[in-house]
Every structure is written in structure tokens, then in C-alpha cells.
Design a protein around this motif. Structure first.
Motif, PDB file in Angstrom:
ATOM      1  N   ARG A  40      49.395  45.093  43.251  1.00 45.69           N
ATOM      2  CA  ARG A  40      50.218  46.296  43.229  1.00 45.69           C
ATOM      3  C   ARG A  40      51.147  46.365  44.436  1.00 45.69           C
ATOM      4  N   GLN A  53      52.259  43.840  46.143  1.00 45.03           N
ATOM      5  CA  GLN A  53      53.269  42.792  45.932  1.00 45.03           C
ATOM      6  C   GLN A  53      54.343  43.291  44.969  1.00 45.03           C
ATOM      7  N   HIS A  54      53.905  43.914  43.865  1.00 48.12           N
ATOM      8  CA  HIS A  54      54.850  44.435  42.871  1.00 48.12           C
ATOM      9  C   HIS A  54      55.728  45.532  43.462  1.00 48.12           C
ATOM     10  N   ASP A  55      55.100  46.481  44.145  1.00 46.32           N
ATOM     11  CA  ASP A  55      55.861  47.616  44.669  1.00 46.32           C
ATOM     12  C   ASP A  55      56.885  47.174  45.714  1.00 46.32           C
ATOM     13  N   TYR A  87      57.690  39.603  42.425  1.00 41.54           N
ATOM     14  CA  TYR A  87      57.135  39.789  41.082  1.00 41.54           C
ATOM     15  C   TYR A  87      56.287  38.585  40.687  1.00 41.54           C
ATOM     16  N   ALA A 132      52.944  38.863  42.385  1.00 45.89           N
ATOM     17  CA  ALA A 132      52.091  39.867  41.741  1.00 45.89           C
ATOM     18  C   ALA A 132      51.500  39.313  40.445  1.00 45.89           C
ATOM     19  N   TYR A 162      49.368  41.746  34.568  1.00 51.22           N
ATOM     20  CA  TYR A 162      49.964  42.960  35.152  1.00 51.22           C
ATOM     21  C   TYR A 162      51.249  43.283  34.381  1.00 51.22           C
ATOM     22  N   ALA A 172      54.643  44.440  36.206  1.00 44.05           N
ATOM     23  CA  ALA A 172      55.253  43.355  36.981  1.00 44.05           C
ATOM     24  C   ALA A 172      55.978  42.391  36.049  1.00 44.05           C
ATOM     25  N   ARG A 173      55.367  42.081  34.912  1.00 42.65           N
ATOM     26  CA  ARG A 173      56.022  41.201  33.933  1.00 42.65           C
ATOM     27  C   ARG A 173      57.294  41.858  33.390  1.00 42.65           C
ATOM     28  N   ASN A 230      59.195  44.250  34.830  1.00 45.45           N
ATOM     29  CA  ASN A 230      60.237  44.341  35.857  1.00 45.45           C
ATOM     30  C   ASN A 230      60.838  42.978  36.176  1.00 45.45           C
ATOM     31  N   ARG A 231      60.010  41.935  36.126  1.00 43.77           N
ATOM     32  CA  ARG A 231      60.557  40.587  36.316  1.00 43.77           C
ATOM     33  C   ARG A 231      61.524  40.251  35.188  1.00 43.77           C
TER      34      ARG A 231
END
Length: 124
Positions: A67, A69-71, A89, A92, A99, A102-103, A105-106
Motif C-alpha cells: 500500500r 508503495q502504491h500510494d 506500481y 506494489a 493488488y 495498483a494494477r 492505476n498502472r
């Protein structure tokens, strides 16, 4: 439970997160969750550089926290630092392959930067 302080008037630097919302707590005593909370508050105030520094501290405390890492990647994306966001991303997703945000947003980042050859498609 400590009450939250108004954030806007505070001047927060690298060592500022971790006690932003919890007076009397030092930066060194901040937990990953508290540091992420502070970073999110800074991001909501469009103070992305400070938020990124808080996320960096959260990641130092717990490098395996998907989380955090993602944020951090999300804040990097909002700051226009797309290659660094993609790397975040990917980290994460490497920690937690399932997750979904994250997927997502990537994928959005890759679609938004379709013609950018600095961002390659060599991801996990």
C-alpha cells in the motif's frame, strides 16, 4: 485518541511527517500506518512533494508494504513523474500481485502515456 490538527498552516519537511496529526509524537516513533495517514493528508492538500517524502519514510519502515508503495506511486503520478510512478506500481504489484488498484492505476498510467518511449512495457 489524539485529535487531528489543522494541516494547512503547518510547515512540514522531510522530518515533519509522522507527527502531523498526532502532537507529541516524534518522527522516529511514527508507525507505517500513521506515516501513510500523514502522507495522504498532505496529498489531499496538493502537497505532493511532502507526501512523497512521508511515503518514502513509510517504505523505509516497511519495504514490503504494498500500500505504501502504491500510494507513493500515485503521488508521483500526480506530480507528473510517470517513470518513477510506473516503477512504484510495479513494486506494489511485485509485493502483492493481486493488488487490484495498483494494477488499475498502472494500466491507466500506461494508457495515458502510450506514446512515451521512456515508459516501457517491461513490467511484471
Amino acid at each position: 485518541m489524539p485529535s487531528a490538527l489543522p494541516l494547512q498552516p503547518l510547515s512540514v519537511g522531510v522530518r515533519g511527517c509522522g507527527h502531523l496529526c498526532f502532537p507529541g509524537r516524534s518522527f522516529a516513533d511514527a508507525t507505517v500506518g500513521q506515516t501513510r495517514h500523514d502522507a495522504r493528508a498532505l496529498r489531499e492538500l496538493d502537497r505532493n512533494e511532502e507526501a512523497i517524502q512521508c511515503y518514502n519514510h513509510a517504505i523505509e519502515l516497511a519495504p514490503g508494504d504494498a500500500r505504501a508503495q502504491h500510494d507513493r506511486a500515485f503521488s508521483l503520478y500526480e506530480s507528473g513523474r510517470f517513470a518513477a510512478a510506473l516503477e512504484g506500481y510495479n513494486r506494489a504489484i511485485g509485493i502483492n500481485p493481486q493488488y487490484p488498484i495498483a494494477r488499475w492505476n498502472r494500466a491507466v498510467l500506461l494508457i495515458d502515456n502510450e506514446g512515451d518511449f521512456e515508459i516501457s512495457y517491461d513490467y511484471p
